[in-house]
Design a protein around this motif. Structure first.
Motif, PDB file in Angstrom:
ATOM      1  N   VAL A  58       0.869  -1.177   0.000  1.00  0.00           N
ATOM      2  CA  VAL A  58       0.000   0.000   0.000  1.00  0.00           C
ATOM      3  C   VAL A  58       0.903   1.222   0.000  1.00  0.00           C
ATOM      4  O   VAL A  58       1.751   1.376   0.885  1.00  0.00           O
ATOM      5  CB  VAL A  58      -0.923   0.000   1.229  1.00  0.00           C
ATOM      6  N   GLN A  64       3.868   0.859   2.522  1.00  0.00           N
ATOM      7  CA  GLN A  64       3.711  -0.196   3.510  1.00  0.00           C
ATOM      8  C   GLN A  64       3.716  -1.528   2.779  1.00  0.00           C
ATOM      9  O   GLN A  64       3.020  -1.684   1.786  1.00  0.00           O
ATOM     10  CB  GLN A  64       2.388  -0.039   4.262  1.00  0.00           C
ATOM     11  N   PHE A 113       3.199  -5.589   3.361  1.00  0.00           N
ATOM     12  CA  PHE A 113       2.651  -6.543   4.319  1.00  0.00           C
ATOM     13  C   PHE A 113       2.856  -7.972   3.827  1.00  0.00           C
ATOM     14  O   PHE A 113       2.277  -8.357   2.808  1.00  0.00           O
ATOM     15  CB  PHE A 113       1.154  -6.272   4.531  1.00  0.00           C
ATOM     16  N   GLY A 128       5.470  -6.946   8.612  1.00  0.00           N
ATOM     17  CA  GLY A 128       5.066  -5.733   7.901  1.00  0.00           C
ATOM     18  C   GLY A 128       6.139  -4.668   8.018  1.00  0.00           C
ATOM     19  O   GLY A 128       6.871  -4.615   9.012  1.00  0.00           O
ATOM     20  N   ARG A 159       6.981  -0.329   7.167  1.00  0.00           N
ATOM     21  CA  ARG A 159       6.431   0.984   6.820  1.00  0.00           C
ATOM     22  C   ARG A 159       7.543   2.013   6.755  1.00  0.00           C
ATOM     23  O   ARG A 159       8.329   2.153   7.689  1.00  0.00           O
ATOM     24  CB  ARG A 159       5.407   1.410   7.873  1.00  0.00           C
TER      25      ARG A 159
END
Lengths: 379, 379, 379, 379
Positions: free
Chosen positions: A161, A264, A266, A271, A273
């Motif tokens: 994302v 981000q 995942f 994960g 970021r």
């Protein structure tokens, strides 16, 4: 170690990207600015070049003159950076490559997919380096994220994302501001506005960090300011070859976002970021564990992340030094030394194709389309 | 001021949402927990009800018993909260409304659009209050954002970007965990997983803050964990009646996001940003101005924002008190006093319709669909 | 489980702290507001008490009337909260304790050290509970930090750094504002301004989290607004019995700090950081490891931290529920059940002594002084 | 514009500060690295110098050789940077100044106050530039804060609160690590450990931003790791000539702080907050107004702030470019052009005096002492 000789096309006085290239090439003492055709006004360009310390015989009036003269010299420049208006990137880049120069081209590499295919073809024929300045990929912690993903530290990547959104074009009263107007006018900017300008950095980053390729996408474009033909806001959903789902939002009317480029990633077991406004930290969350803060310069990072940072932990290094890292890797590449993953002409081609395909999808109510250039669809 | 009498259906021992309702109803001394049918196990429910201080004759074995007994009393409860499993909301809510009770129903109000239309019809016929617990809308600063938008303080809204993403369902090994499994099984959860569970809060919030309605949408759903039938990740683009463009991302596999519910509203003359994990601040950026931090409790906020906070500036108030604010407004509404904008049965209906339409779009490769329930398409 | 009966002294209409106590006592359904003497204006107090649902015969005109009447009842209240002006805390608290009531007293417990010694003595004689409302110590993650320190998870504590600073008294034009003026006038506020008002919370917290006691301190006080006699800014260095070094800054003229209460605890093998404006997270850094984010509600926290939170991870719980946690532990304590570490009369005494000693140090150019009350210096 | 010729003493291979100087001097194309005596090992120094592109006849074996040879050249270097071990700064700096070179000296300028007085005297006699590398003062937003304070935009400054704390020396097992040991050994580090190493940056910054001078101070030092003689944690309270109250905390055992250098300036009509880990933003809170985020590169900043940044708003610029800004101003100063406020030898002298006086205060239980060097006490 003798410095490499560097030539710059474009990036003249008042240019926005010129200073970042000059600093990037010279910051680490790897390149000497040796030749330049810096301005579409030949006299201004020559004068500015000499102001910057370029010898008068290598302060050129235009890029064609520079190409001819440098090609004829024995001590020709080792690298040419192309930082001219977008529509000229193709012609200049191709010409210098064909003349046997290594090139760093500003994005977008070309305006059309066909042109981009030509550049890739030219690189294959000449064996020269053609890098495209997707410089965010050269932050030490971005390289570290790529390494973590590649080494399986977050498992198979399920989802990426990313967004690249700002609000600097939000003022409708700015419609006639020449600094902005061209960006939303197809005659000057090409087929896409904000997605081609900023969003494409995010799409490149998704592929870079995941070490994967975008294969399909769908797009929703909006022109939220009435005077604009091209989009100033876009949402692009995509899929990668390895099955990863992608979400990308880009906007230039997001008041309050200054430079909202974050990503981000995942995976099945972790994960990540990262955000471009605080590029010296990554948040890492292992499955069933707590979020950890990874710091640039901390012990235990990869050699590549260590090599691309200059000052100790928590001393921030910013955007100009990400550009400098591109030059660090170019110098190593030119010298045949080990280096990190530079953005290539193929990356440039994939980006141009994705922009054109997103435009087609947006016009077709968000239909899913192949994101790849024709030459790479079989892969 | 005599306290109102409150009845609770569901929310028994071990329930996740029960404590928030009990605290919400009682925190401000407005309601007394007077009657309850708290558990599908009648004995456990009666025992727990008495533990909570409910008199034995109003500690019921099931909701039907409660409905019959309370209906027959002169001192019947003033409000019934329905906090049972999703599939039972419709039947219970409708029955209490028809018997003349005011109802606060947990989301989703119903499982189907037809049922939701029936609830709206029942409300119209009975004149009773039916609120749906979209409690995020009751944070003081969320109400303040709605007021700012409604008063034109950020101009016409061009764009809303919201997400509600967490990573608490990221563990594939959790596939058989009964706490999670039902959420991705259509037999138990209905047509949608993560979008219906979390995303719909974000969609409601977009409409609430903009004081506008979603008219069209397109959806991209993904089941990133192999064992799941329903989506655990979704992107929904939408349009509102006033022309606003919307972007909504929701995920349950976003490792590192704990409760990533935030919303950004971008207008012609200003931008707003709020996040549920720091609900006591809003970032506000006026066009051509600096970003400002609005604090809960600061001087100059609206009466409504002031009324819905209890302690001074920078003393945080959290989620349970957002639920309490729903009860504050319900008490005022029941007493015929002025109150803020409670989420209504019509909001519940719009939400159910949007979920079903998003599922249709996702199945149809992201085709744009009307987001509204049939009964509201003419509006 | 029958609710406990609760009596409130002070906290009338318009009181700043009253709402937090009413919410705190009632939020979890543990106490019923049964008796009250809420206002120095007897009629207003009785009327407001009845508005809040107190029966007319237990809506008292003043605390002495309440003391007499409640003492005479068989169904006397189980707990009395004293939330009156500071100068009256001693007399009221002592009287209720002597009459056999449990008391929760607002801070400061008394105005003088001698009075505080008397309260401690009274507690010893009566065996009643006397808690002081250092409510920040009741946040779940503050309790978790105390547990981590006590269990040796960060090693011996070398250093505690804490501050409690705001800017709400920065406006010199406010000099005559009655809401502020008394705070800097020794006739009304006693010997200390900002340190007694806010700083003492931070000093208590240092002792609470480290499970240790402050033994020595030195202070630098400043009155940065000319009209003030008492300090509006203070720096206090201290030492704890276990050898820990302490640093405490408190200010009321720190424009931009809204409620800057944070504490950092640095041990031999780890560091912790908590801030009252985001009380649901703690940053934990193990020696030679990365900083981790501990979240309220995450798996693996202590039973006590779990018991004191009500809603799932990342659903924020704020200041009023920290106060509620004091009542949760009081209810358990009254019932003879296990409970966490409530702030005691001894804590109140230590705080009053530290305030008076800091004043002495500040007047003596920052000389080091014993921070302890006479009765506890041998320990 | 011909580049200036730059000579470097120290900063050899493996040096921590050398890379920052080389990047700082060359990043903007203002200086050419022309001469160097880079290492105490003469051969290594000469080899590394040539690796960096220095001609072999100007790659010197030691600073004395460099001094002699450069003094004799007509094309002598325009600036000499002294980046050698601390104890040698005085001798080298003085010698180059006396020979007519401009000098940039790393901090601390000298080890004793008497030496520092000599440097100031030498500057007065020679008229040469002697800057000290308090480079944090060269961040664009730090210059902007100084301008705001000087222009009265936050009113008279009541209070400055600053800290510079990290946890990189927290590991007691590191006692024999040569990289750390010397810092806490008076034989090598001088009279002070952490305060001289980091805290002094914060003290300089306080004076710089407030455009004022520290006149008095008191100190509390602690050696929290048993093996250390010098302090690894210190609190210093101070007063400035204009009446401002100051608080400064510095620590090297603050686990979790990576580079916790921040400064808050509180005036009668506004507050400012800046942190070195996010140097491109300042928080500004006007009295009775909301906190605003000032961004590097935003419209409306001073010419100086604009001049010292290279890339657009929200593109971060970090520590190496703060060092580069020192060189930008040095180049302007050497050329007699307008430039910003460079840290001077007088700043260096004041810093050394403050360190020595803090040590005296700490030994004397925190007694207040004059912070100024003898020569500047009358002022």
């Amino acid at each position: 170690m003798v410095k490499l000789k560097w030539g710059l096309v474009g990036g003249g006085e008042g240019s926005q990207i010129g200073p970042a290239h000059r600093l990037g090439a010279q910051a680490d003492g790897l390149f000497t600015l040796t030749a330049g055709a810096l301005d579409h006004d030949a006299d201004r360009g020559r004068a500015f070049a000499q102001d910057l310390g370029i010898a008068s015989d290598r302060a050129y009036g235009d890029w064609a003159e520079m190409l001819a003269a440098e090609s004829a010299r024995e001590d020709r420049v080792d690298l040419v950076t192309v930082a001219t208006p977008n529509a000229t990137h193709f012609e200049i880049t191709k010409a210098f490559l064909q003349a046997g120069f290594h090139v760093l081209c500003e994005k977008p590499m070309t305006m059309t997919v066909a042109e981009a295919e030509e550049i890739v073809q030219t690189v294959a024929e000449t064996g020269k380096i053609c890098a495209v300045n997707y410089c965010y990929s050269a932050y030490p912690l971005v390289r570290e994220m790529r390494r973590m993903v590649t080494d399986g530290e977050i498992g198979k990547v399920r989802l990426v994302v990313t967004n690249f959104s700002h609000g600097h074009h939000a003022d409708a009263a700015d419609a006639d501001n020449p600094r902005l107007r061209w960006r939303y006018d197809p005659a000057m900017a090409g087929v896409s506005g904000q997605f081609a300008d900023c969003g494409i950095h995010a799409l490149h980053m998704a592929g870079f960090i995941c070490n994967d390729q975008v294969t399909a996408l769908q797009a929703d474009f909006a022109s939220t300011v009435a005077s604009r033909t091209l989009e100033d806001d876009a949402m692009v959903n995509f899929r990668m070859q390895g099955g990863t789902v992608g979400r990308l939002w880009t906007s230039s009317v997001a008041l309050g976002r200054q430079h909202g480029f974050d990503i981000q990633v995942f995976g099945e077991t972790g994960g990540l970021r990262w955000a471009s406004e605080q590029p010296n930290q990554v948040l890492y969350t292992p499955l069933n564990g707590r979020t950890q803060i990874i710091e640039k310069g901390e012990g235990g990072l990869s050699d590549e992340a260590a090599r691309l940072s200059r000052v100790p932990i928590a001393h921030p290094e910013g955007f100009p030094l990400a550009v400098a890292n591109i030059y660090v890797d170019l110098a190593a590449s030119i010298r045949g030394q080990p280096h990190g993953a530079l953005p290539t002409a193929e990356d440039g081609l994939r980006s141009i194709a994705a922009i054109h395909q997103a435009v087609i999808s947006a016009r077709d109510d968000g239909a899913w389309v192949d994101a790849r250039p024709p030459s790479l669809r079989g892969q």
